[in-house]
Design an enzyme around this catalytic site. Sequence first.
Site, short mmCIF file in Angstrom:
data_model
loop_
_atom_site.label_atom_id
_atom_site.label_comp_id
_atom_site.label_asym_id
_atom_site.label_seq_id
_atom_site.Cartn_x
_atom_site.Cartn_y
_atom_site.Cartn_z
N HIS A 42 0.83 -1.22 0.00
CA HIS A 42 0.00 0.00 0.00
C HIS A 42 0.86 1.26 0.00
CE1 HIS A 42 -3.29 -2.75 1.25
NE2 HIS A 42 -2.34 -3.27 2.02
N SER A 101 14.55 21.60 -16.67
CA SER A 101 13.38 22.44 -16.97
C SER A 101 13.85 23.68 -17.72
CB SER A 101 12.71 22.82 -15.66
OG SER A 101 11.99 24.02 -15.81
N LYS A 121 16.20 21.86 -11.83
CA LYS A 121 15.50 20.60 -12.02
C LYS A 121 16.31 19.50 -12.70
CE LYS A 121 11.89 19.52 -11.17
NZ LYS A 121 10.56 19.66 -11.72
N GLU A 132 9.66 8.40 -17.53
CA GLU A 132 8.28 8.87 -17.76
C GLU A 132 7.80 8.56 -19.18
OE1 GLU A 132 7.78 12.70 -14.90
OE2 GLU A 132 9.31 12.85 -16.44
#
Length: 493
Positions: free
Chosen positions: A158, A279, A285, A292
């Site tokens: 979980h 970024s 970043k 992804e």
Amino acid sequence: MRQDQIREGRLSGERNDQIARYLSSMEADRKIAHADLLVDMAHLAMLSDQKLIGEEQAGMIARSLLKMKRNGIPEEAFDERFEDIHAGIEGELIADAGIEAGGRLHMARSRNDEVATCLRVRSRQDILKIAGSLSVLRSILIRSAEEHIGTVMPGFTHLQHAQPTTLAHHLLAYEEAFSRDSERLLDAYRRVNRSPLGSAAFASTGFPIDRRMTADLLGFDDILGNSMDAVSARDFALEILSALTIMMTNVSRLCEELILWSSAFVRFVELDDAYCSTSSIMPQKKNPDCAEIMRGHAGSVAGAFQAVAVSVKGLPMSYNRDLQTLTPHLWRGIEDAAASIDILAGMIGTAAFNTERMREESDRGFSTATELADTLVREFGLPFRTAHNIVGRAVRSGEITTATLEEAGREMGGISLAERGLSAERIQQALDPDTVIDTREVAGGPGKGVMQEAILRRRDALKESEMMITTHIHALQRAEEDLMTVLRRLAGE
Ligand code: ARG
């Protein structure tokens, strides 16, 4: 400019480019252009062997086909005014060898069996490539697991800290999943590698052809038994895409973890800069973009499966042109999946795991409490449910100490653990993540002994699939070499 020679007899007039392009599969057919040459060669060799074509004409066709194989198929054959690459290459052949010879190659076959054969020739090669990449990925996971047998980390259910485990255990979990993906692909290969060639339009042909001969020359294990099924079946494409869809769900889960683990909350891993982007506005970043994109591709591969399933589900026997529209989905699914596995292998191979952070988190949130409950069962004679309840009450009080356990025992009907000999040291020992790992020596668990055995077994399993892949690759190479020998003989070289 060359005309589409197939239309000339039955249909009148030229069609405009818009309609031609709409009907053409040329863009997707680039993937099967080489396969089409091999199919042409095998068909020619068989026609010649069966004396369905004269020696001289077979020689002329053979020379043209060999020329295209050696120098590349001329760009003209890829003109979208041809409906497909089969028409394009036939046009090239007729232009080069003349209609008397070149015009004979298409006897006893149709583009329907031709395309079905090309798709299988191409995709079996893609299956082996992906299976090979999976082997590389698996060997990287196994090697990394071997380095991290002693790296304690938290395990989650979980997404809550659950029980300590090791990084080796975690990495091998993925390796096992990928080994099943490899099995599924290689199992699909057996059904992909059957030849539809010689089924012609769907009802076979009146020429005395030899389907087994073309199948052998093309490295197929067998022929498809029913010619109607042979030209219209695309379940092989569905099988490939379903195996890839399942594989990509496993890839996507691993990517999800890499993304999570690289966040500042977790910091379990630092991905190599090569696999990350920054970024355009936030100069600090470092984003895990490859992971992804890969998680996204898991969606597109599943979409490709869906597109093919929906395309075929309403088609009556036998060939219908709709089948052409599903081919790009097959290639898209294969390409996305293939690229993903290669990148993933590199990403894992270069990842720096933060073993300190993992250890730090390994006993957070009372995640070693199960072992304490087990200790109460093993050494202090309690039923598991009672032990579970006592430890749970201590956790609820905010800390696990002799005092909170005594209090919990009292609430549970006056059980005194101190009286039974439970000491503070024994509690601490049971709560130590290393103790937890040491006690997990059951098959499949993270204990060092069973993990070492597991690594040996995983290496054996990997070797077995590598051998199977190599056997298939060699069989295909041998078939192609033999086919070339036959062609050179026909060409009189
Ligand atoms: N290009 C077609 C395909 O990809 C094969 C040609 C069959 N054409 C036909 N009119 N029967 O499926």
